[in-house]
Design a protein around this motif. Structure first.
Motif, PDB file in Angstrom:
ATOM      1  N   GLY A 100      56.227  50.743  57.596  1.00 20.34           N
ATOM      2  CA  GLY A 100      56.218  49.496  56.841  1.00 20.34           C
ATOM      3  C   GLY A 100      56.418  48.310  57.764  1.00 20.34           C
ATOM      4  O   GLY A 100      56.279  48.416  58.987  1.00 20.34           O
ATOM      5  N   ASP A 101      56.746  47.173  57.183  1.00 16.18           N
ATOM      6  CA  ASP A 101      57.035  45.977  57.965  1.00 16.18           C
ATOM      7  C   ASP A 101      58.502  46.038  58.358  1.00 16.18           C
ATOM      8  O   ASP A 101      59.378  45.506  57.675  1.00 16.18           O
ATOM      9  N   THR A 102      58.772  46.683  59.477  1.00 19.33           N
ATOM     10  CA  THR A 102      60.141  47.017  59.889  1.00 19.33           C
ATOM     11  C   THR A 102      60.701  46.020  60.904  1.00 19.33           C
ATOM     12  O   THR A 102      61.607  46.353  61.664  1.00 19.33           O
ATOM     13  N   VAL A 121      50.218  45.240  57.357  1.00 22.91           N
ATOM     14  CA  VAL A 121      49.300  45.166  56.226  1.00 22.91           C
ATOM     15  C   VAL A 121      47.876  45.407  56.731  1.00 22.91           C
ATOM     16  O   VAL A 121      47.477  44.877  57.775  1.00 22.91           O
ATOM     17  N   GLY A 122      47.133  46.225  56.005  1.00 25.95           N
ATOM     18  CA  GLY A 122      45.787  46.588  56.412  1.00 25.95           C
ATOM     19  C   GLY A 122      45.705  47.981  57.001  1.00 25.95           C
ATOM     20  O   GLY A 122      44.630  48.597  57.011  1.00 25.95           O
ATOM     21  N   ASP A 123      46.829  48.510  57.491  1.00 27.94           N
ATOM     22  CA  ASP A 123      46.839  49.874  58.023  1.00 27.94           C
ATOM     23  C   ASP A 123      46.756  50.898  56.901  1.00 27.94           C
ATOM     24  O   ASP A 123      47.103  50.615  55.735  1.00 27.94           O
ATOM     25  N   ARG A 124      46.323  52.089  57.257  1.00 33.23           N
ATOM     26  CA  ARG A 124      46.228  53.196  56.306  1.00 33.23           C
ATOM     27  C   ARG A 124      47.003  54.384  56.858  1.00 33.23           C
ATOM     28  O   ARG A 124      46.879  54.718  58.043  1.00 33.23           O
ATOM     29  N   ILE A 125      47.781  55.018  56.016  1.00 32.08           N
ATOM     30  CA  ILE A 125      48.602  56.160  56.412  1.00 32.08           C
ATOM     31  C   ILE A 125      47.992  57.410  55.797  1.00 32.08           C
ATOM     32  O   ILE A 125      47.957  57.555  54.560  1.00 32.08           O
ATOM     33  N   ASP A 126      47.502  58.305  56.617  1.00 30.32           N
ATOM     34  CA  ASP A 126      46.844  59.526  56.155  1.00 30.32           C
ATOM     35  C   ASP A 126      47.890  60.596  55.867  1.00 30.32           C
ATOM     36  O   ASP A 126      48.648  61.001  56.751  1.00 30.32           O
ATOM     37  N   LEU A 127      47.932  61.043  54.613  1.00 31.59           N
ATOM     38  CA  LEU A 127      48.860  62.109  54.226  1.00 31.59           C
ATOM     39  C   LEU A 127      48.164  63.459  54.100  1.00 31.59           C
ATOM     40  O   LEU A 127      48.822  64.462  53.846  1.00 31.59           O
ATOM     41  N   GLY A 128      46.839  63.456  54.265  1.00 34.28           N
ATOM     42  CA  GLY A 128      46.070  64.674  54.048  1.00 34.28           C
ATOM     43  C   GLY A 128      45.580  64.723  52.612  1.00 34.28           C
ATOM     44  O   GLY A 128      46.354  65.000  51.704  1.00 34.28           O
ATOM     45  N   GLY A 129      44.304  64.427  52.416  1.00 29.32           N
ATOM     46  CA  GLY A 129      43.735  64.416  51.072  1.00 29.32           C
ATOM     47  C   GLY A 129      43.966  63.132  50.305  1.00 29.32           C
ATOM     48  O   GLY A 129      43.413  62.932  49.230  1.00 29.32           O
ATOM     49  N   GLU A 131      45.435  58.724  51.083  1.00 32.74           N
ATOM     50  CA  GLU A 131      45.951  57.733  52.016  1.00 32.74           C
ATOM     51  C   GLU A 131      46.830  56.729  51.293  1.00 32.74           C
ATOM     52  O   GLU A 131      46.631  56.451  50.101  1.00 32.74           O
ATOM     53  N   ILE A 132      47.776  56.182  52.031  1.00 34.73           N
ATOM     54  CA  ILE A 132      48.567  55.051  51.563  1.00 34.73           C
ATOM     55  C   ILE A 132      48.054  53.809  52.287  1.00 34.73           C
ATOM     56  O   ILE A 132      48.075  53.755  53.515  1.00 34.73           O
ATOM     57  N   HIS A 133      47.559  52.844  51.525  1.00 38.18           N
ATOM     58  CA  HIS A 133      47.079  51.598  52.102  1.00 38.18           C
ATOM     59  C   HIS A 133      48.204  50.565  52.053  1.00 38.18           C
ATOM     60  O   HIS A 133      48.819  50.352  51.001  1.00 38.18           O
ATOM     61  N   MET A 134      48.452  49.921  53.174  1.00 38.61           N
ATOM     62  CA  MET A 134      49.457  48.867  53.246  1.00 38.61           C
ATOM     63  C   MET A 134      48.849  47.563  52.733  1.00 38.61           C
ATOM     64  O   MET A 134      47.842  47.085  53.271  1.00 38.61           O
ATOM     65  N   PRO A 143      60.260  37.787  53.346  1.00 45.18           N
ATOM     66  CA  PRO A 143      59.045  37.624  54.144  1.00 45.18           C
ATOM     67  C   PRO A 143      58.368  38.940  54.521  1.00 45.18           C
ATOM     68  O   PRO A 143      57.142  38.986  54.653  1.00 45.18           O
ATOM     69  N   ASN A 144      59.153  40.004  54.724  1.00 45.61           N
ATOM     70  CA  ASN A 144      58.533  41.267  55.125  1.00 45.61           C
ATOM     71  C   ASN A 144      58.420  42.277  53.986  1.00 45.61           C
ATOM     72  O   ASN A 144      58.346  43.488  54.221  1.00 45.61           O
ATOM     73  N   THR A 145      58.377  41.784  52.757  1.00 41.04           N
ATOM     74  CA  THR A 145      58.059  42.662  51.626  1.00 41.04           C
ATOM     75  C   THR A 145      56.602  43.095  51.712  1.00 41.04           C
ATOM     76  O   THR A 145      55.721  42.298  52.049  1.00 41.04           O
ATOM     77  N   VAL A 146      56.346  44.366  51.412  1.00 40.61           N
ATOM     78  CA  VAL A 146      54.973  44.874  51.369  1.00 40.61           C
ATOM     79  C   VAL A 146      54.741  45.609  50.057  1.00 40.61           C
ATOM     80  O   VAL A 146      55.672  46.098  49.417  1.00 40.61           O
ATOM     81  N   TRP A 147      53.481  45.653  49.648  1.00 39.52           N
ATOM     82  CA  TRP A 147      53.030  46.501  48.554  1.00 39.52           C
ATOM     83  C   TRP A 147      52.235  47.651  49.164  1.00 39.52           C
ATOM     84  O   TRP A 147      51.964  47.666  50.367  1.00 39.52           O
ATOM     85  N   ALA A 148      51.858  48.620  48.339  1.00 40.36           N
ATOM     86  CA  ALA A 148      51.104  49.769  48.841  1.00 40.36           C
ATOM     87  C   ALA A 148      50.236  50.341  47.733  1.00 40.36           C
ATOM     88  O   ALA A 148      50.461  50.074  46.537  1.00 40.36           O
TER      89      ALA A 148
END
Length: 267
Positions: A100-102, A121-129, A131-134, A143-148
């Motif tokens: 995340g925005d750490t 933001v814009g990165d994608r996290i591959d979990l296998g089958g 993805e989590i999009h930032m 300021p560093n709150t993110v959605w997904a």
């Protein structure tokens, strides 16, 4: 909570507990939710839950994951209900990575510096089958709150962004917004907006609405999963209620300011 978790889509579980308080002669509940996403290769917990609820969160993780580890945790922002269980999770899962925005998490949890993996933001996290999009947090409190967004379920996670304080009773903790005996109303929306999204008292939220519409048009979420409030299954109705709540918060603040404005010309 009556139920420790609810599977809201294949491989996606609604966990957490509620803060409880006395209201008249009854005990009312307020959600502090967290969400477990189980991929074919990796698992991810979105928000950590409040430290007071660690026993409930840990028990649900044990039941749902079994022998699998929790690989990733994504706090939406560094506040107690969203990141407060990071130390407990790190102890329980030695291989856990915080994404995340750490940018300032090293100040809160210096012992976890080596676990932090900044994920813009814009990165994608591959979990296998799946993805989590930032995603950018359109309505945020820090300021560093993110959605997904979870591609496997079509669910969007919005932190405090869809704040509405639906105080509910025992047995109603895992109900969708449309399943509640009493649906969310304007007063409750204003109540939590003014506490979780303090800026709504002072800033017109209309400037952000086109960005929100663009995000929804791109991702077309099937459900919206907030940290505080039931999972939202009738999105159009809730968005209009939230917009009205923000406008009402701003209106009420203007009235208060006018009531206390000096009348001797000193302003």
């Amino acid at each position: 909570m009556a139920e420790p978790f609810r599977e809201i889509a294949a491989g996606l579980f609604w966990l957490g507990d509620c803060l409880k308080f006395e209201y008249g002669d009854e005990i009312w509940h307020g959600h502090v939710s967290t969400y477990l996403v189980v991929g074919d290769e990796r698992t991810l917990l979105l928000d950590t839950g409040h430290p007071a609820h660690w026993g409930v969160v840990e028990s649900a993780l044990d039941e749902l994951l079994g022998d699998r580890p929790l690989d990733l945790v994504l706090p939406t922002h560094p506040e107690m209900p969203h990141a407060g269980n990071l130390p407990q999770l790190a102890r329980k899962y030695p291989g856990l990575t915080v994404v995340g925005d750490t940018r300032d998490y090293h100040l809160y949890y210096p012992q976890l510096v080596e676990r932090l993996a900044p994920t813009p933001v814009g990165d994608r996290i591959d979990l296998g089958g799946r993805e989590i999009h930032m995603l950018p947090a359109i309505w945020r409190d820090l300021p560093n709150t993110v959605w997904a967004f979870d591609t496997g379920s079509g669910v969007m996670f919005v932190a405090d962004g869809f704040s509405y304080s639906h105080h509910h009773l025992t047995g109603e903790c895992r109900l969708y917004s449309s399943e509640l005996p009493q649906p969310p109303d304007l007063e409750q929306t204003v109540f939590l907006n003014e506490r979780a999204l303090f800026w709504t008292r002072h800033v017109d939220s209309e400037h952000s609405e086109p960005d929100l519409e663009t995000l929804f048009e791109r991702y077309r979420p099937t459900l919206v999963a907030p940290a505080h409030g039931s999972v939202i299954d009738r999105l159009d109705e809730m968005v209009e209620l939230l917009k009205a709540g923000m406008a009402e918060s701003r209106k009420q603040n203007r009235l208060v300011a006018a009531r206390w404005a000096p009348t001797d010309g000193s302003r």
